[in-house]
Design a protein around this motif. Structure first.
Motif, PDB file in Angstrom:
ATOM      1  N   ARG A 141       0.862  -1.181   0.000  1.00 19.24           N
ATOM      2  CA  ARG A 141       0.000   0.000   0.000  1.00 19.24           C
ATOM      3  C   ARG A 141       0.897   1.230   0.000  1.00 19.24           C
ATOM      4  O   ARG A 141       1.850   1.302   0.766  1.00 19.24           O
ATOM      5  CB  ARG A 141      -0.934   0.032   1.213  1.00 19.24           C
ATOM      6  N   ARG A 232      -3.743  -2.693   4.814  1.00 24.13           N
ATOM      7  CA  ARG A 232      -4.515  -2.721   3.562  1.00 24.13           C
ATOM      8  C   ARG A 232      -6.003  -2.524   3.813  1.00 24.13           C
ATOM      9  O   ARG A 232      -6.718  -1.997   2.960  1.00 24.13           O
ATOM     10  CB  ARG A 232      -4.294  -4.054   2.829  1.00 24.13           C
ATOM     11  N   ALA A 233      -6.468  -2.952   4.984  1.00 20.51           N
ATOM     12  CA  ALA A 233      -7.903  -2.901   5.278  1.00 20.51           C
ATOM     13  C   ALA A 233      -8.371  -1.524   5.745  1.00 20.51           C
ATOM     14  O   ALA A 233      -9.582  -1.267   5.799  1.00 20.51           O
ATOM     15  CB  ALA A 233      -8.252  -3.943   6.339  1.00 20.51           C
ATOM     16  N   LEU A 234      -7.460  -0.634   6.070  1.00 17.99           N
ATOM     17  CA  LEU A 234      -7.852   0.689   6.547  1.00 17.99           C
ATOM     18  C   LEU A 234      -8.605   1.451   5.453  1.00 17.99           C
ATOM     19  O   LEU A 234      -8.119   1.550   4.322  1.00 17.99           O
ATOM     20  CB  LEU A 234      -6.628   1.504   6.967  1.00 17.99           C
ATOM     21  N   PRO A 235      -9.773   2.008   5.773  1.00 14.30           N
ATOM     22  CA  PRO A 235     -10.467   2.848   4.786  1.00 14.30           C
ATOM     23  C   PRO A 235      -9.583   4.033   4.398  1.00 14.30           C
ATOM     24  O   PRO A 235      -8.797   4.525   5.209  1.00 14.30           O
ATOM     25  CB  PRO A 235     -11.718   3.321   5.541  1.00 14.30           C
ATOM     26  N   GLU A 236      -9.739   4.495   3.174  1.00 13.60           N
ATOM     27  CA  GLU A 236      -8.858   5.561   2.687  1.00 13.60           C
ATOM     28  C   GLU A 236      -8.936   6.814   3.558  1.00 13.60           C
ATOM     29  O   GLU A 236      -7.921   7.459   3.816  1.00 13.60           O
ATOM     30  CB  GLU A 236      -9.215   5.902   1.240  1.00 13.60           C
ATOM     31  N   ARG A 237     -10.118   7.167   4.041  1.00 11.18           N
ATOM     32  CA  ARG A 237     -10.241   8.374   4.868  1.00 11.18           C
ATOM     33  C   ARG A 237      -9.482   8.228   6.182  1.00 11.18           C
ATOM     34  O   ARG A 237      -8.958   9.208   6.710  1.00 11.18           O
ATOM     35  CB  ARG A 237     -11.723   8.686   5.130  1.00 11.18           C
ATOM     36  N   VAL A 238      -9.403   6.997   6.702  1.00 12.52           N
ATOM     37  CA  VAL A 238      -8.633   6.758   7.899  1.00 12.52           C
ATOM     38  C   VAL A 238      -7.142   6.700   7.567  1.00 12.52           C
ATOM     39  O   VAL A 238      -6.304   7.284   8.281  1.00 12.52           O
ATOM     40  CB  VAL A 238      -9.064   5.430   8.585  1.00 12.52           C
ATOM     41  N   LYS A 240      -5.517   8.186   5.282  1.00 18.40           N
ATOM     42  CA  LYS A 240      -4.955   9.514   5.000  1.00 18.40           C
ATOM     43  C   LYS A 240      -4.521  10.243   6.256  1.00 18.40           C
ATOM     44  O   LYS A 240      -3.682  11.143   6.194  1.00 18.40           O
ATOM     45  CB  LYS A 240      -5.946  10.353   4.209  1.00 18.40           C
TER      46      LYS A 240
END
Length: 244
Positions: A141, A232-238, A240
């Protein structure tokens, strides 16, 4: 004829550790690197210590036009070929200087992929062989701290995956090795977490076991599989908002 291993990036700490691990198992060793003659003392040590042949071969991973003559010039097409070439670089420099960024990208993706692909064709024509590519968790990532290096490693990981899929029904096996942090000259001075950091000898042992057991994807430190699954599982907003 004895079994043999080609190590591309033979000057690196991991490359030399691999050479000793395979030589200890009776493999003749082909060390490939830039300014390969500078490894004469290492080759002599490997030959004397393990009683195998150790040869030196000149190769610049950025000069793709030399790859075919390089392979043709080997004393024998090896049973195992390992590409351990890598250039970490400095993210702060790479993101500002396209020339530096290009060198990092070409050293970690373009060159390794092209030489691995060429060897794959030769192995497929012969009907046997094992190819090993050393990739990185950085390729799983993109992170602010190393996305130029990471993007190149991501490309190499994808290339190895596709190559493994293509060759699945042949006698050629492709292994992707993901070491995580490794205590080498390249990481000297970095504050590395002990539980996530491997020694070059650990990487060499993991690679050797993977080729013997025909593994597909190997994390040298198994804990990295969990760590990267979480990242990899982290949502994009988190994601960032993280400092990775």
């Amino acid at each position: 004829m004895s079994t043999s291993v080609l190590i591309i990036g033979g000057r690196s700490d991991i490359g030399l550790a691999l050479a000793h691990r395979y030589a200890a198992a009776g493999y003749a060793v082909q060390l490939a690197a830039r300014n390969a003659q500078g490894l004469a003392a290492d080759a002599a040590d490997i030959a004397l210590r393990h009683g195998v042949e150790a040869t030196l071969h000149e190769l610049d991973i950025l000069e793709a036009e030399t790859f075919a003559p390089f392979v043709d010039g080997l004393p024998v097409l090896p049973n195992v070929a390992i590409c351990v070439v890598g250039l970490l670089g400095e993210q702060s420099v790479s993101q500002q200087d396209p020339t530096v960024a290009a060198r990092v990208m070409r050293s970690n993706y373009e060159g390794p992929a092209l030489i691995t692909g060429l060897l794959a064709d030769r192995f497929e024509a012969r009907g046997t062989g094992t190819l090993v590519g050393i990739s990185s968790v950085a390729g799983e990532r993109g992170r602010a701290s190393n996305y130029v290096y990471g993007s190149a490693k991501a490309g190499y990981t994808a290339f190895l995956s596709g190559l493994r899929n293509r060759l699945a029904k042949t006698g050629v096996h492709v292994v992707t090795v993901i070491p995580g942090f490794v205590r080498t000259r390249m990481t000297e001075g970095m504050d590395l977490p002990p539980r996530l950091t491997a020694e070059p000898s650990e990487v060499a042992a993991a690679v050797f076991n993977a080729t013997e057991k025909r593994r597909d994807v190997v994390y040298v430190k198994p804990v990295w599989r969990l760590v990267m699954a979480v990242i990899r599982a982290l949502p994009e907003r988190v994601f960032k908002s993280t400092k990775l």
